[in-house]
Design an enzyme around this catalytic site. Structure first.
Site, PDB file in Angstrom:
ATOM      1  N   SER A 161       0.710  -1.267  -0.070  1.00  0.00           N
ATOM      2  CA  SER A 161       0.121  -0.079   0.051  1.00  0.00           C
ATOM      3  C   SER A 161       0.693   1.221  -0.141  1.00  0.00           C
ATOM      4  O   SER A 161       0.551   2.399  -0.650  1.00  0.00           O
ATOM      5  CB  SER A 161      -1.136  -0.088   1.142  1.00  0.00           C
ATOM      6  OG  SER A 161      -0.238  -0.278   2.544  1.00  0.00           O
ATOM      7  N   LEU A 162       2.113   1.197   0.698  1.00  0.00           N
ATOM      8  CA  LEU A 162       2.707   2.442   0.785  1.00  0.00           C
ATOM      9  C   LEU A 162       4.196   2.604   0.034  1.00  0.00           C
ATOM     10  O   LEU A 162       4.804   3.569  -0.074  1.00  0.00           O
ATOM     11  CB  LEU A 162       3.276   2.533   2.340  1.00  0.00           C
ATOM     12  CG  LEU A 162       1.959   2.742   3.371  1.00  0.00           C
ATOM     13  CD1 LEU A 162       2.355   2.822   4.702  1.00  0.00           C
ATOM     14  CD2 LEU A 162       0.888   3.734   2.853  1.00  0.00           C
ATOM     15  N   ALA A 163       4.400   1.202  -0.392  1.00  0.00           N
ATOM     16  CA  ALA A 163       5.753   1.340  -0.927  1.00  0.00           C
ATOM     17  C   ALA A 163       5.847  -0.040  -2.071  1.00  0.00           C
ATOM     18  O   ALA A 163       5.012  -0.889  -2.217  1.00  0.00           O
ATOM     19  CB  ALA A 163       6.884   1.255   0.001  1.00  0.00           C
ATOM     20  N   VAL A 165       9.078  -2.843  -3.558  1.00  0.00           N
ATOM     21  CA  VAL A 165      10.393  -3.417  -3.289  1.00  0.00           C
ATOM     22  C   VAL A 165      11.174  -3.810  -4.460  1.00  0.00           C
ATOM     23  O   VAL A 165      10.352  -4.671  -5.378  1.00  0.00           O
ATOM     24  CB  VAL A 165      10.301  -4.666  -2.263  1.00  0.00           C
ATOM     25  CG1 VAL A 165      11.577  -5.236  -2.235  1.00  0.00           C
ATOM     26  CG2 VAL A 165       9.578  -4.354  -0.921  1.00  0.00           C
ATOM     27  N   ASP A 316       1.367  -6.003  12.243  1.00  0.00           N
ATOM     28  CA  ASP A 316       0.736  -6.131  10.952  1.00  0.00           C
ATOM     29  C   ASP A 316       1.310  -7.560  10.466  1.00  0.00           C
ATOM     30  O   ASP A 316       2.016  -7.311   9.474  1.00  0.00           O
ATOM     31  CB  ASP A 316       1.400  -4.979   9.965  1.00  0.00           C
ATOM     32  CG  ASP A 316       0.435  -4.898   8.738  1.00  0.00           C
ATOM     33  OD1 ASP A 316      -0.639  -5.579   8.754  1.00  0.00           O
ATOM     34  OD2 ASP A 316       0.979  -4.206   7.771  1.00  0.00           O
TER      35      ASP A 316
END
Length: 530
Positions: A161-163, A165, A316
């Protein structure tokens, strides 16, 4: 009238935006925020109004709890869940994180929402273009990724959601995983939290029983920390140090990837590349020579130690954030199988439990495993559930009805994961939905995150062994009781008091021994099934 109201609202919004830009210390960033706000707010408002109207229209004139009402409500839940899913994907960023939160709140939210989000939010996250990735590198490090690294794969190996890889190789030949934050996320996150807050408050006003403002409060508190990758790196290292200092008996079985600090910033995190299987990849785990039941027990031990002893909890732990590999340089085997090592990823969302909360929570779980009604009530009240909802709190924590919670048999909390268990809990969730909402409103945020963590772990255990293992509650019983007795020993040092504690510990060990005998009786069937 509506046209005049809309014109006035537009003029007011434009005036407020112009004033914000003119007085801001960073006009460019404020302009971005003002540019993103109207379409997001419009999408949110349309989605919220449509969902509200759907429920009102679909249930109009139907007798509550009648077959027609239940069928209409189920269909409205499905339609609304799909609308919310579409909204999350269109807005991205914090909305994806919100959808992931919803996906883990099984039996707390309607099942239609949980299933819809679970099927999509953990696997279908947005992917930034390589040009956006290069832009983030230029802003953060001043150089492009192909210069910073000897090799940098422009295609991400994973996206969240945020990044996302990327695999890369450093100039000294080390393979690394590079986590790059999605561009403009810092700009839109402020808007997203504000608009979600507005919509949830509006829905709560229309439907008083719909009170999920606590979820927005949690995202508002956690989002800035999750967006700071240096904070995540510090959490990762602290987690490993805690296991080495406070839980040395399983420290070798827990691992977090090494952080390359010289190649990391608040929006770029460079870590050791780990070759391992996802924790719920049962076939892949078996191919490694590892038994799924051993993985389940290790996961349960790790989080029992974090929650009851460390007081610093990875909140999480969904499947994508945990990986399994054989314990390195290990020659021992359990029943002919290799011992697992748990690799924890994504350390952005941690929660600290203060001493009182940690011990009260440990005492509650100790009471739950022992079917101690008085203890369950006492510590549920101390944690904020209230005297009237302590039985419901116990049910939400264990996913068992009250009569099973207080059943003194050793396996009273074991979840088989069969359809009967699932249907039973869905029935209770629907029946007590208003009370569950009230319970969530009362509980402090830290306990709400423990509930979310429990739900994540329950989903992982279900994938690995089809439910909760009998061993999992022996693990919880031991870790929680050790934390409670350690706290008692620290409180007073009088000989008589310490002697009483020693007697309590002796009785507790007898109970744990009884659990072990029961587990040995269960073990042959587990081995054959695995």
């Amino acid at each position: 009238m509506w046209r005049r109201a809309a014109t006035a609202a537009l003029a007011l919004g434009a005036g407020a935006g112009a004033h914000a830009i003119a007085t801001s210390e960073d006009p460019a960033r404020t302009l971005k925020i003002c540019r993103h706000l109207p379409p997001r707010l419009l999408r949110d408002s349309v989605a919220a109004a449509t969902i509200a109207f759907d429920y009102q229209y679909s249930l109009w004139g139907l007798q509550p709890d009648s077959p027609a009402w239940l069928s209409a409500k189920h269909d409205a839940h499905l339609r609304s869940a799909n609308r919310l899913q579409e909204l999350c994907f269109r807005n991205g960023g914090i909305y994806i994180k919100l959808g992931q939160h919803i996906a883990q709140l099984e039996y707390v939210l309607p099942q239609e929402y949980v299933q819809t989000m679970r099927e999509s939010m953990l696997k279908r996250c947005p992917v930034s273009s390589y040009e956006d990735v290069r832009g983030v590198f230029k802003k953060e490090i001043g150089e492009l990724p192909e210069t910073v690294f000897a090799e940098f794969d422009p295609v991400p190996i994973a996206s969240a959601s945020l990044a996302q890889v990327h695999a890369a190789t450093t100039h000294d030949g080390k393979k690394v995983a590079v986590k790059v934050q999605h561009d403009h996320l810092l700009d839109t996150s402020v808007i997203d939290i504000a608009t979600v807050d507005l919509v949830v408050n509006a829905l709560n006003y229309i439907f008083p029983t719909f009170d999920y403002r606590w979820l927005v409060d949690e995202i508002r508190e956690s989002a800035p920390k999750e967006l700071d990758f240096l904070c995540e790196a510090q959490n990762s290292e602290r987690c490993l140090v805690n296991f080495r200092k406070l839980s040395p008996h399983i420290a070798n079985s827990i691992y977090t990837p090494k952080v390359y600090w010289n190649l990391s910033t608040s929006r770029i995190l460079t870590m050791e590349y780990i070759d391992a299987k996802e924790v719920t990849d049962v076939k892949g785990i078996k191919d490694l020579g590892i038994r799924p039941v051993d993985v389940s027990n290790l996961v349960n031990k790790a989080f029992a130690e974090m929650i009851f002893k460390h007081g610093f909890v990875h909140c999480d732990p969904h499947a994508a954030n945990m990986m399994i590999r054989p314990l390195p340089q290990d020659s021992k085997k359990w029943f002919g199988s290799k011992r697992p090592q748990l690799v924890l990823l994504d350390h952005g969302l941690y929660k600290e439990l203060d001493h009182a909360t940690r011990i009260n929570y440990a005492s509650l779980w100790k009471a739950l495993v022992r079917a101690d009604q008085n203890g369950i009530k006492e510590y549920s009240i101390k944690l904020g559930a209230g005297e009237d909802l302590h039985a419901l709190f116990a049910g939400v924590l264990t996913m068992r009805p009250w009569e099973r919670v207080i059943d003194p048999s050793f396996g009273h909390l074991v979840l088989d994961g069969n359809n009967t268990d699932h249907s039973e809990m869905q029935m209770y969730a629907n029946l007590y939905f208003p009370q569950i909402s009230e319970l969530l409103r009362r509980l402090p945020n830290v306990i709400l995150l423990m509930l979310k963590t429990n739900d994540c772990l329950r989903a992982v255990n279900h994938a690995l062994v089809g439910g909760s293992t009998p061993e999992s509650f022996e693990i919880i019983a031991r870790a929680s009781s050790e934390a409670v007795f350690e706290a008692k020993r620290m409180e007073k040092r009088f000989f008589l008091y310490r002697f009483i504690i020693w007697l309590e510990e002796l009785l507790n060990e007898l109970h744990l021994f009884g659990m072990k005998l029961w587990l040995h009786y269960q073990q042959p069937r587990r081995i054959l099934a695995g």
